[in-house]
Motif scaffolding. Structure first.
Motif, short mmCIF file in Angstrom:
data_model
loop_
_atom_site.label_atom_id
_atom_site.label_comp_id
_atom_site.label_asym_id
_atom_site.label_seq_id
_atom_site.Cartn_x
_atom_site.Cartn_y
_atom_site.Cartn_z
N LEU A 1 0.82 -1.21 0.00
CA LEU A 1 0.00 0.00 0.00
C LEU A 1 0.85 1.25 0.00
O LEU A 1 0.50 2.25 -0.61
N LEU A 2 1.95 1.21 0.71
CA LEU A 2 2.86 2.35 0.72
C LEU A 2 4.21 1.91 1.23
O LEU A 2 4.33 0.92 1.97
N LEU B 1 8.97 3.01 6.71
CA LEU B 1 7.77 2.19 6.92
C LEU B 1 7.34 1.54 5.61
O LEU B 1 7.46 2.15 4.54
N VAL C 1 3.80 -0.61 4.31
CA VAL C 1 2.47 -1.08 4.68
C VAL C 1 1.93 -1.94 3.54
O VAL C 1 1.92 -1.51 2.38
N GLU D 1 10.68 -4.47 13.09
CA GLU D 1 9.48 -4.82 13.85
C GLU D 1 8.27 -4.72 12.94
O GLU D 1 8.28 -3.99 11.94
N THR E 1 3.70 -4.87 12.86
CA THR E 1 2.38 -5.14 13.44
C THR E 1 1.51 -5.77 12.37
O THR E 1 1.63 -5.45 11.18
N LEU F 1 -2.50 -6.42 11.65
CA LEU F 1 -3.88 -6.12 12.05
C LEU F 1 -4.80 -6.96 11.18
O LEU F 1 -4.77 -6.83 9.94
N LEU G 1 1.91 -7.44 17.62
CA LEU G 1 3.28 -6.96 17.38
C LEU G 1 4.22 -8.15 17.33
O LEU G 1 4.16 -9.02 18.21
N LEU H 1 -3.58 -6.03 7.62
CA LEU H 1 -2.74 -4.86 7.39
C LEU H 1 -1.41 -5.12 8.09
O LEU H 1 -1.34 -5.22 9.31
N THR I 1 2.20 -3.70 8.90
CA THR I 1 2.99 -2.48 8.96
C THR I 1 4.39 -2.85 9.42
O THR I 1 4.57 -3.37 10.53
N GLN J 1 8.33 -1.80 10.13
CA GLN J 1 9.31 -0.75 10.38
C GLN J 1 10.60 -1.18 9.68
O GLN J 1 11.03 -2.32 9.80
N PRO K 1 5.05 -8.23 22.87
CA PRO K 1 5.08 -8.98 21.61
C PRO K 1 4.35 -10.31 21.79
O PRO K 1 4.52 -10.99 22.80
N GLY K 2 3.54 -10.66 20.83
CA GLY K 2 2.83 -11.93 20.87
C GLY K 2 1.48 -11.85 21.56
O GLY K 2 0.77 -12.85 21.65
N LEU L 1 1.03 0.01 22.59
CA LEU L 1 2.33 -0.64 22.71
C LEU L 1 3.42 0.34 22.32
O LEU L 1 3.19 1.30 21.59
N LEU M 1 8.73 1.45 17.38
CA LEU M 1 7.33 1.70 17.03
C LEU M 1 6.54 2.07 18.27
O LEU M 1 6.79 1.55 19.36
N GLU N 1 7.80 9.12 11.06
CA GLU N 1 6.66 8.96 10.17
C GLU N 1 5.51 8.33 10.95
O GLU N 1 5.72 7.66 11.96
#
Lengths: 119, 119
Positions: free
Chosen positions: A29-30, A35, A37, A56, A58, A60, A84, A102, A104, A106, B8-9, B30, B35, B56
């Motif tokens: 997406l970006l 970052l 995504v 790292e 995430t 979703l 996470l 989603l 994301t 890092q 995490p987790g 978190l 992040l 960002e």
């Protein structure tokens, strides 16, 4: 699917795909220097095999249900659940039902480029 | 509200608050070295005044509707819309209806600690 990265200031629609889910592939997406995504799309029974990324992340769950395994961790994500995972954690994601997520990421400074080829 | 950062987790429920929205304050979900994830809660008419953060960020509207202003940019976010803002972009967020948002902040190496006090 052609990747059309959104630019800063451009809203991206990440609502559930619903009936269209099986027509859509995982897509970025970006992506910036810091970052990335991605919308991950998995049909029921599909999986992302075990892999790891430099930064790292995430996850979703937008719709459906997935099982995430990372080391000793096993976690089910339903729609509206966020998880996470630490950098370099080997993990796999398996769809228990048609699902989109989603992701994301890092991107650590100096890390090799896109992680999207590995997810 | 006491902050209970997820580890995490540990899956975090970020489904819409619905009728409970006005009982919940903005809170961190978190935070790691790289992040920070915050649920921003704004009642209709409330706003985060103009501010900026070092990294960002992405803003995902979970429910309701907000207007984001950042420089020349003016963008309305409805539920399921995601927006990227570049580092150091001065921005404000105003709720057009009771809203909650998932704010994901990338924390640059060496940047001062939590950004949650400024959002």
């Amino acid at each position: 699917m052609a990747l059309q990265h959104a630019r800063p200031g451009e809203a991206i629609d990440i609502r559930p795909l619903g009936a269209r889910l099986r027509e859509v592939a995982t897509h970025a997406l970006l992506k910036t220097h810091a970052l990335e995504v991605i919308r991950v799309v998995l049909a029921a029974g599909e999986a992302q095999p075990r892999h790891r990324v430099a930064g790292e992340l995430t996850l979703l769950c937008i719709e459906g249900q997935v099982q995430v395994e990372a080391g000793a961790l096993s976690c089910r994500l339903d729609a509206g659940h966020l998880l996470l995972l630490p950098a370099l954690a080997e993990h796999s994601v398996r769809a228990l039902a048609d699902a989109s997520l989603l992701l994301t990421l890092q991107l650590p400074p100096g890390a090799p480029g896109s992680a999207s080829s590995t997810v």
